[in-house]
Design a protein around this motif. Structure first.
Motif, short mmCIF file in Angstrom:
data_model
loop_
_atom_site.label_atom_id
_atom_site.label_comp_id
_atom_site.label_asym_id
_atom_site.label_seq_id
_atom_site.Cartn_x
_atom_site.Cartn_y
_atom_site.Cartn_z
N SER A 236 0.83 -1.21 0.00
CA SER A 236 0.00 0.00 0.00
C SER A 236 0.86 1.25 0.00
CB SER A 236 -0.91 0.01 1.23
OG SER A 236 -2.07 -0.74 0.97
N GLY A 375 -8.02 3.12 0.06
CA GLY A 375 -9.00 2.16 0.53
C GLY A 375 -9.63 1.34 -0.59
N GLU A 376 -9.17 1.56 -1.81
CA GLU A 376 -9.82 0.92 -2.96
C GLU A 376 -9.39 -0.54 -3.11
OE1 GLU A 376 -12.65 0.90 -4.99
OE2 GLU A 376 -12.16 2.99 -4.61
N THR A 377 -10.34 -1.44 -3.32
CA THR A 377 -10.01 -2.87 -3.44
C THR A 377 -10.29 -3.40 -4.84
OG1 THR A 377 -11.03 -2.97 -1.26
CG2 THR A 377 -10.24 -5.03 -2.19
N ASN A 386 -4.54 -9.72 -5.51
CA ASN A 386 -5.07 -10.61 -4.50
C ASN A 386 -4.28 -11.92 -4.45
OD1 ASN A 386 -5.93 -11.21 -7.00
ND2 ASN A 386 -7.91 -12.03 -6.37
N LEU A 403 -3.31 -3.34 1.62
CA LEU A 403 -4.07 -3.48 2.87
C LEU A 403 -5.54 -3.85 2.64
CD1 LEU A 403 -2.69 -0.72 5.24
CD2 LEU A 403 -2.61 -3.19 5.55
N PRO A 404 -6.28 -3.11 1.82
CA PRO A 404 -7.70 -3.46 1.66
C PRO A 404 -7.88 -4.85 1.06
CG PRO A 404 -7.09 -1.71 0.16
CD PRO A 404 -5.94 -1.90 1.06
N ILE A 407 -7.38 -7.38 3.76
CA ILE A 407 -8.60 -7.46 4.57
C ILE A 407 -9.61 -8.37 3.88
CG2 ILE A 407 -10.59 -6.13 5.37
CD1 ILE A 407 -8.61 -3.79 5.76
N TYR A 408 -9.74 -8.17 2.60
CA TYR A 408 -10.68 -8.97 1.81
C TYR A 408 -10.28 -10.44 1.87
CZ TYR A 408 -12.56 -10.96 -2.50
OH TYR A 408 -13.15 -11.76 -3.43
N THR A 423 -8.81 -9.70 10.79
CA THR A 423 -9.38 -8.79 9.80
C THR A 423 -9.66 -7.43 10.43
OG1 THR A 423 -10.46 -10.71 8.86
CG2 THR A 423 -11.16 -8.58 8.06
N ILE A 427 -8.19 -3.80 9.59
CA ILE A 427 -9.03 -2.62 9.32
C ILE A 427 -8.57 -1.45 10.19
CG2 ILE A 427 -11.36 -1.68 9.52
CD1 ILE A 427 -12.42 -4.40 8.74
N LEU A 430 -5.57 0.06 8.62
CA LEU A 430 -5.94 0.83 7.43
C LEU A 430 -6.60 2.15 7.81
CD1 LEU A 430 -6.18 0.90 4.34
CD2 LEU A 430 -8.37 -0.22 4.55
#
Ligand SMILES: Nc1ncnc2c1ncn2[C@@H]1O[C@H](COP(=O)(O)OP(=O)(O)OP(=O)(O)O)[C@@H](O)[C@H]1O
Ligand SMILES: [Mg+2]
Lengths: 452, 297
Positions: A236, A375-377, A386, A403-404, A407-408, A423, A427, A430
């Motif tokens: 990130s 924050g965009e995934t 991923n 990072l996001p 989390i996913y 998770t 968050i 982030l």
């Protein structure tokens, strides 16, 4: 027929009074509605934070075993670590070192851990129960032990106090994140393991300790307890660097050109409309675009923060351009006229007067745009970020996640009991990053704010 | 056409005796005595500083100025008067090409400064605006220190090589604008922190600092109280020793007090231009007459 002046006055008074109470009612209703809206928003934010914090904060502490490990010479039965000899080529030396490391890798490190646990438990463990014993320790710890030794071979024969991560199952059990009344078949830990956990806890060998692994390690699939955020965090960070160094200069300069220099005609109108439309394009579309252009056409590496940064730059540009233009437009025209009237050129007018005044707004807009990108995934999934990456990226060209995306990935992990907390912890990290970016925006705004 | 075409009244029309304030004349002089009995002495020379010939101005398709011819003499104070919306500001802005900054504005005709066309393609607008400065209706100091406000122009044009020279320019400009004594202890304070009248004089000082030949002023006193107005008027009088001044005003007493000549605009036409005395006492054009008498009752 016609009313007297007195009657008219009376009538006027009554009419206005009637409408007055109506007006007040309307105002009160509006005020109450606003208050309700604000309170609802605040409550939701509070619930969000409470739930994330209550779940995530415990994950910053992790079940850890404090044991004594003896580097038993009987088990570590290998040649001494090679040292460079005179007249030896680098190549020959490397060759010998590799051989030695291979030897070290073949040592049964797990048995050292077994021995230390046996000692802590104060009982001899039968071979058929070893499985239950080994279920207590994170499987990555034997490699940690190996690395510890190969770095410092003088430990041979010594006994050292060590912190070892307990396995994810133990962590879940100790924290009570699983229903203890479930039948054995549905619990990950065997009854024997659970009994040992109780003993170890009683003897204070098993304690909660701050989870450095969360911050120092990358994601892991073999040793879930030591899965960490380091890789995603660096990924990130690299993406942010790419986004900031590309989208801010590009966005701000195009906004300045469009707002201050471009002639107002059909073409610039068209450009303006399209920029506004771009800001509304779903981010996943930018991911597709990035995949086909940067990876398909330009052959940039998959999963690289560089590509992620480029895609997010595309996404952030319209936001920054719009914010910058709004900020430039808010500068009173009298300032421009003053500078022009003295004989400043248009470029001088913009750079000496307009831009410094617009700077706080430009900075805030840019940072908010960048924070949004952080924050965009969705677009990152399309360019392969991923993927499971077990290394901390050393450059924007290395493979990495973000990072996001982490989390996913974690929230989809099958060991829910463990990764739910992990998770939330991710968050928190982030959100922390975003809040610091926003704090930076506010600070910059305050610093550059000028009154006129 | 009627008398609405320009009457290029030579300012040497009625030469008169001088008073103590007068400097050695460099050309023919005229002293205009005005309604309130005060006497001021014109410093105008015979030389035509600015010359407009057949100037038309359009905003998009609507014409705001209809073929104006006007001569402006060196070191004279020329006032533009006329009803609202008649094109005074528009014409004033043509004289240093501030209209260039309005996208839809188009200027036709010829305007010369010292006999050189200011709209010629090779003419640099930066140099022109250093020669023809402008002061706006609303004081618009930069949101910077008082010192920086004045120093900006000279620094921009490279007029001062050393800090001492710049300090010098700042001080003398502020002195000319009659502001020095009020601000000399707070030159590093923001210019926007001054009162309205002080801000306007700061803007005048800022214009003076680049030593232009001509100063254009668009209703410089409209936001000021009578005392500040008096200060600015006195300033204009002093500045006219070495500057050509063109000012727009809605205040006819003001025109009468400070202007050597007055031009009356009406619906985009230059109805009449003459010595201020003549305009107010003996207007040739019916429209001027109506306007003046309407105002004075
Ligand atoms: N930027 C502009 N765009 C379009 N039309 C304009 C613009 N500026 C002025 N005009 C028009 O040009 C005409 C002349 O305007 P101008 O501002 O020169 O009048 P003025 O004599 O200065 O009036 P006032 O005394 O009220 O300041 C007016 O009809 C006005 O509507
Ligand atoms: Mg005007």
């Amino acid at each position: 027929m016609s009313l007297t002046i007195e009657q008219r006055r009376q009538h006027r008074l009554e009419t206005i009074e009637k409408s007055l109470s109506k007006r007040h009612r309307k105002e009160n209703t509006f005020r109450r509605l606003g208050l309700v809206a604000v309170l609802t928003g605040l409550t939701l934010v509070a619930i969000l934070f409470a739930s994330i914090l209550s779940k995530g904060v415990p994950a910053f502490w992790q079940a850890t075993l404090y044991t004594e490990v003896t580097f038993d010479p009987d088990v570590i039965d290998i040649a001494p670590k090679p040292e460079r000899q005179e007249g030896e080529t680098q190549y020959a030396y490397d060759e010998r070192m590799t051989q030695w490391l291979t030897q070290a890798g073949l040592v049964n490190w797990q048995s050292l851990i077994d021995a230390s646990l046996e000692q802590a438990l104060g009982e001899e463990v039968e071979p058929r129960q070893l499985r239950d014993l080994r279920a207590l320790v994170a499987s990555g710890e034997r490699y940690a032990l190996r690395d510890r030794f190969t770095e410092d071979p003088s430990l041979l024969g010594e006994t050292v106090s060590l912190k070892m991560l307990a396995s994810a199952d133990v962590d879940v059990w100790v924290k009570g994140n699983i229903d203890r009344d479930l039948p054995d078949a549905r619990l990950q830990l065997s009854p024997q393991s659970r009994a040992w956990v109780d003993v170890l806890q009683e003897q204070d060998v098993l304690r909660q300790s701050f989870s450095t692994s969360l911050f120092m390690n990358t994601d892991s699939r073999s040793s879930l307890a030591s899965a960490g955020l380091a890789g995603a965090f660096m990924g990130s960070l690299f993406m942010m660097m790419v986004v900031i160094s590309l989208s801010v200069p590009l966005g701000v300069s195009s906004a300045i050109y469009l707002e201050e220099f471009a002639p107002k005609n059909r073409l610039t109108d068209l450009i303006e409309i399209n920029i506004n439309n771009l800001a509304a394009v779903p981010s996943i579309v930018f991911g597709l675009l990035g995949a086909s252009i940067f990876i398909g056409y330009l052959r940039l590496p998959l999963s690289a923060p560089l590509v992620g940064g480029l895609v997010l730059t595309l996404m952030t540009l319209p936001t920054i351009i719009i914010a910058t233009r709004a900020s430039l437009r808010s500068i009173p025209p009298s300032i421009r006229q003053a500078a022009l009237g003295i004989g400043a050129s248009r470029v001088q007018t913009v750079f000496h007067h307009v831009l410094p005044l617009a700077l706080p707004g430009i900075l805030t807009g840019s940072i908010l745009g960048v924070a949004q990108a952080l924050g965009e995934t969705a677009p990152l999934l399309l360019i392969g970020m991923n993927a499971f990456v077990a290394n901390v990226p050393g450059s924007p060209m290395d493979q990495s996640t973000a990072l996001p995306v982490q989390i996913y990935l974690w929230q989809g992990n099958e060991l829910r009991n463990f990764f739910e907390a992990r998770t939330s912890a991710a968050i928190i990290v982030l959100l922390g990053l975003m809040l610091s970016l926003n704090a930076l925006a506010i600070w910059l705004r305050k610093k550059f704010e000028t009154r006129w | 056409m009627d008398t609405s075409t320009h009457s290029s009244a030579s300012s040497s029309a009625n030469s008169e005796s001088t008073n103590a304030r007068e400097r050695a004349p460099s050309g023919a002089m005229s002293s205009v005595s005005v309604g309130n009995g005060e006497n001021r002495v014109s410093k105008a020379t015979d030389k035509v500083k600015l010359k407009a010939e057949g100037v038309n101005v359009f905003y998009g398709d609507t014409q705001a100025i209809n073929g104006i011819d006007l001569d402006i003499y060196e070191n004279e104070v020329l006032a533009f008067i006329g009803p609202s919306g008649c094109g005074k500001s528009t014409f004033l802005r043509c004289l240093n090409r501030m209209n260039d900054t309005i996208d839809i504005c188009r200027v036709e005709g010829k305007i010369t400064l010292d006999e050189r066309d200011i709209y010629a393609p090779d003419r640099d607008v930066v140099l022109l605006r250093a020669q023809v400065g402008i002061v706006f209706q609303k004081p618009n100091p930069f949101p910077k220190s008082i010192y920086e406000n004045i120093a900006y122009g000279p620094r921009l044009h490279g007029l001062a090589k050393r800090k001492a020279e710049l300090d010098d320019i700042v001080e003398s400009s502020l002195r000319r604008a009659g502001l020095w004594d009020e601000v000399k202890d707070r030159l590093d304070k923001p210019g926007t922190g001054l009162s309205g009248g002080q801000q306007q004089r700061l803007c005048i000082a800022r214009t003076v600092a680049v030593s232009p030949d001509v100063i254009l002023m668009d209703e410089p006193c409209s936001a000021l109280d009578p005392i500040a107005t008096a200060k600015v008027e006195q300033l204009i009088d002093e500045l006219s020793e070495s500057y050509t001044i063109v000012m727009v005003t809605h205040n006819m007493q003001q025109a009468a007090r400070v202007a050597d000549r007055t031009a009356f605009f009406h619906m985009g036409d230059l109805a009449e231009v003459d010595t201020t005395d003549n305009i107010f006492t003996n207007p040739q054009d019916q429209r001027t007459h109506d306007y003046i008498t309407g105002r004075f009752g």
